[in-house]
Design an enzyme around this catalytic site. Structure first.
Site, short mmCIF file in Angstrom:
data_model
loop_
_atom_site.label_atom_id
_atom_site.label_comp_id
_atom_site.label_asym_id
_atom_site.label_seq_id
_atom_site.Cartn_x
_atom_site.Cartn_y
_atom_site.Cartn_z
N LYS A 53 0.79 -1.23 0.00
CA LYS A 53 0.00 0.00 0.00
C LYS A 53 0.83 1.29 0.00
O LYS A 53 0.37 2.32 -0.48
CB LYS A 53 -0.94 0.01 1.21
CG LYS A 53 -2.14 -0.91 1.08
CD LYS A 53 -3.16 -0.33 0.13
CE LYS A 53 -4.49 -1.07 0.19
NZ LYS A 53 -5.51 -0.46 -0.67
N SER A 307 0.44 -10.03 -0.94
CA SER A 307 0.25 -8.58 -0.85
C SER A 307 0.45 -7.98 0.53
O SER A 307 0.60 -6.77 0.65
CB SER A 307 -1.14 -8.20 -1.37
OG SER A 307 -2.15 -8.84 -0.61
#
Length: 509
Positions: A53, A307
């Site tokens: 992110k 992720s």
């Protein structure tokens, strides 16, 4: 499409390595051997904030004007995006406010505070936090950093694809990417499809939070009335407008996976890397495994984005508990056996001498039959599970397969033996209670004094929400009032009145 071109151009020029690391693309030898394909993992869990992110957050923030930087930024997030914005702001020397739901676990709140951001706790869920963040944005002249619906954020995530192109010179056959709001898959697809047009891009969602799956099927964005929270990093009710536009052109298909399949994928990643992914972080691997199993493909080059790894340690117990079911290495059944000496021994013999029983739950009900909740080790997947059911039925046992029953997996295996003769008008629901002081009191204080709680079982896995099974005695004439009460609570719930697990183990009928 102009948006695709702009994302690719921005991805090529954004200086994300001011804050981010170029993460490795690693061959997963054990998973490759098990699946008979070459499986590669892109390790975004190794970023300084343990998720991808910060790429998108910094890509947006580095383009702010001097006036915007002076005023500061604001974001709404319960986890990874919050840390990405906070670290980017620290690097740039600007003020950052992060609005987080009041249910956010302290470990995530403290992680954001350690990076120097101001944390404001507001609301019980992300949507309420986002609304308040935009209110503060207007009042204080701050710039809102969206977690996914922004072309600069999407371009930042697209830098992952640029690294993959450098690290793996030959095109992948299939690339698997987790999907929440859609920013990650939009960035990766926009870049990869330009250079590797034949690489198949597959998005992966939790089956109870499949907003992109439904949107692509409908050819328009949809709003899910409720989303599951296990893969909380990807629990989004509506995908972003810009990610959806890119996905329409660049995403080849979507796959949805169960909680058990996600847990099994977490274990697979651990066995190959000795790192523990968060549930959303392992979504792509879960989808990759399901793709191979469903299609029967072999000798392909498959990539998956790992992720993120921001997970509370206390959740590991729940994940380990569900992993064997996700791998089809355990099955759970409700079985009726005779209530007589030696019946348990005979049942074990009928299962087979080599069969391992993983759990056995029983409570006396009457002197004729015993109803048992049993877990059995399996090795041959779903086919073996069904063969075992058939084998037991041929021997005269009544068997109900509970392996895909959420009520059974979350509650029954910890609550077996609660049948009460003569209990009238019982309604049974599964709830997700927000983990904050007053949640239970709110539930009880709104309840009519004419309704009696007949069952209550609570489990928490250090999430923002606890799993609760509740039985309430509600006369039929009060049913409409009770439904209104449930809607007023705003706690996600599921009726379990017709669940075979409730009927067999808990119902009075």
């Amino acid at each position: 499409m102009a948006l695709l071109e702009q994302v690719l151009k921005n991805a090529l020029t954004v200086p994300v390595y001011d804050v981010a690391e170029e993460t490795p693309l690693e061959l997963a030898p054990l998973l490759s051997q098990k699946l008979l394909n070459q499986v590669w993992l892109k390790r975004e869990d190794l970023q300084p904030v343990f998720s991808f992110k910060l790429r998108g957050a910094y890509a947006k923030m580095v383009k702010l004007t001097p006036a915007q930087k002076a005023a500061g930024v604001i974001a709404a997030s319960a986890g990874n995006h919050a840390q990405g914005v906070a670290l980017s702001a620290k690097k740039m020397g600007i003020k950052a406010i992060i609005v987080m739901p009041q249910t956010t676990p302290p470990i995530k709140v403290n992680a954001v505070k350690r990076l120097g951001a101001e944390v404001v706790l507001h609301g019980e869920a992300f949507d309420e936090a986002a609304v308040y963040a935009k209110q503060l944005m207007r009042e204080q002249g701050l710039t809102f950093i969206h977690p996914y619906d922004d072309e600069d954020v999407i371009a930042g995530q697209g830098t992952i694809a640029l690294e993959i192109l450098r690290q793996h010179p030959t095109p992948f056959d299939v690339m698997f990417v987790c999907v929440g709001g859609g920013g990650l898959i939009a960035g990766i697809a926009a870049v990869l499809k330009k250079i590797w047009p034949k690489t198949r891009i597959v998005g992966v969602e939790a089956e109870d939070a499949a907003s992109m799956t439904q949107a692509l099927a409908a050819k328009e964005r949809v709003v899910l009335p409720q989303v599951g929270l296990f893969a909380d990093g990807a629990a989004v009710a509506q995908v972003g407008e810009k990610p959806f536009e890119i996905a329409l052109h660049c995403v080849d298909e979507m796959i949805t996976v169960t909680t058990d399949e996600i847990c099994a994928a977490i274990k697979d990643v651990f066995e190959d890397t000795r790192a523990i992914s968060e549930p959303a972080g392992a979504l792509a691997v879960a989808g990759l495994k399901k793709f191979v199993q469903q299609r029967g493909v072999s000798n392909l080059s498959l990539g998956a984005i790992v992720s993120g790894a921001n997970m509370n340690f206390d959740r590991l117990h729940h994940i380990a508990e569900r992993t064997e079911l996700g791998e089809k290495r355990e099955a759970i059944f409700a079985v009726k056996i005779k209530e007589e000496p030696g019946s348990f021994k005979r049942f074990c013999e009928d299962l087979g001498a080599q069969r391992v029983i993983t759990e056995f739950n029983y409570r006396y009900a009457d002197d004729q039959e015993a109803l048992v909740f049993v877990g059995v080790r399996t090795a041959g997947g779903y086919a073996e599970q069904q063969q075992l059911v058939q084998h037991l039925r041929e021997l005269g046992y009544e068997v109900e397969d509970m392996s895909d029953n959420e009520l059974a997996k979350l509650h029954l295996r910890h609550l077996v033996g609660g049948r009460v003769p003569g209990l009238m008008d019982e309604k049974v629901y599964r709830f997700e209670f927000p983990e904050r002081p007053g949640a239970l009191l709110n539930f009880l204080s709104r309840m009519s004094v004419e309704w009696n709680i007949s069952l209550f079982h609570y489990r928490n896995h250090s999430d923002a929400f606890g799993r609760v099974l509740v039985g309430v005695q509600v006369p039929d004439q009060h049913h409409a009032d009770f439904e209104a009460y449930l809607d007023c609570l705003k706690y996600p719930y599921t009726s379990e009145q017709d669940n075979p697990g409730y009927r067999l183990f808990l119902s009075s009928k």
